[in-house]
Write an enzyme that holds these catalytic residues in place. Structure first.
Site: not given
Ligand code: AMP
Length: 204
Positions: A13, A88, A127, A133, A144
């Protein structure tokens, strides 16, 4: 072009988001990146975000919606944008939809990259081995992927009902996938333009 991108971990992505943004000349906006960059600031909001992220939870809808609204009001978003990691939750879908429809700039498409689960598991395991990791094993990876599927299914359903969903197979070479994505998005945009033209010709 106003777009959202969704896709399970391991479907490429991030790579595709960058290529789409370059191709259409729009900013790629990742809420995860915004929150990660906020974590270092010493403000009450930054401290709150840091605590939530460290606990593995979601930042509240109110804070997230406000931060995205501010980002979308910046001049570089006038010609469109690609949102990654947002919305989300269904509350975020509703807020975004109301804001965009209110300003007469609704979404053009919601791109969902799809990927065969076993292939993604194999990719992520490789990966994890390369990057050392050790907490990424087959079980955690499958959890996940399931979490992603559970959380996004209701959002994809809403966008599917709105006729915005564009599903593209995310597996294959980077260029092969991006060509597929551009063709699918161009097709969707053309569909939208035809629908708008028909409405202008026959507003009844
Ligand atoms: P990501 O890199 O997209 O996995 O985001 C990392 C973290 O940022 C997530 O685990 C959330 O804590 C926060 N986060 C990112 N996008 C959102 C969203 N749309 N709503 C709520 N929390 C978010």
């Amino acid at each position: 072009m106003r777009l959202l991108i969704m896709g399970p971990p391991g479907a490429g992505k991030g790579t595709q988001a960058k290529l789409i943004a370059e191709h259409y000349g729009i900013p790629a906006i990742s809420t995860g990146d915004i929150f990660r960059s906020m974590k270092t600031a010493d403000t009450p909001l930054a401290r709150q975000v840091r605590d939530i992220m460290n606990s593995g939870g979601y930042v509240s809808d109110d804070i997230t919606n406000q931060i995205v609204a501010e980002r979308l009001a910046e001049p570089d978003c006038e010609g469109g944008f690609l949102l990654d990691g947002y919305p989300r939750t269904l509350a975020q879908v509703e807020t975004l939809d109301a804001a965009l429809v209110g300003s007469g700039t609704p979404l053009d498409a919601v791109l969902a990259l799809t990927a065969d689960t076993d292939e993604v598991v194999a990719r992520l395991l490789k990966r994890a081995e390369i990057e050392g990791r050790s907490d990424d094993n087959e079980d955690t990876i499958r959890v996940r992927l399931q979490t992603y599927a559970d959380q996004t299914a209701p959002l994809l359903e809403v966008y599917g009902n709105h006729g915005l969903l564009v599903e593209v197979d995310g597996l294959g070479g980077i260029e092969e996938v991006s060509e597929r994505v551009f063709a699918a998005l161009d097709g969707k945009l053309a569909e939208g333009l035809v629908a708008t033209a028909e409405l202008v010709e026959d507003p009844s």
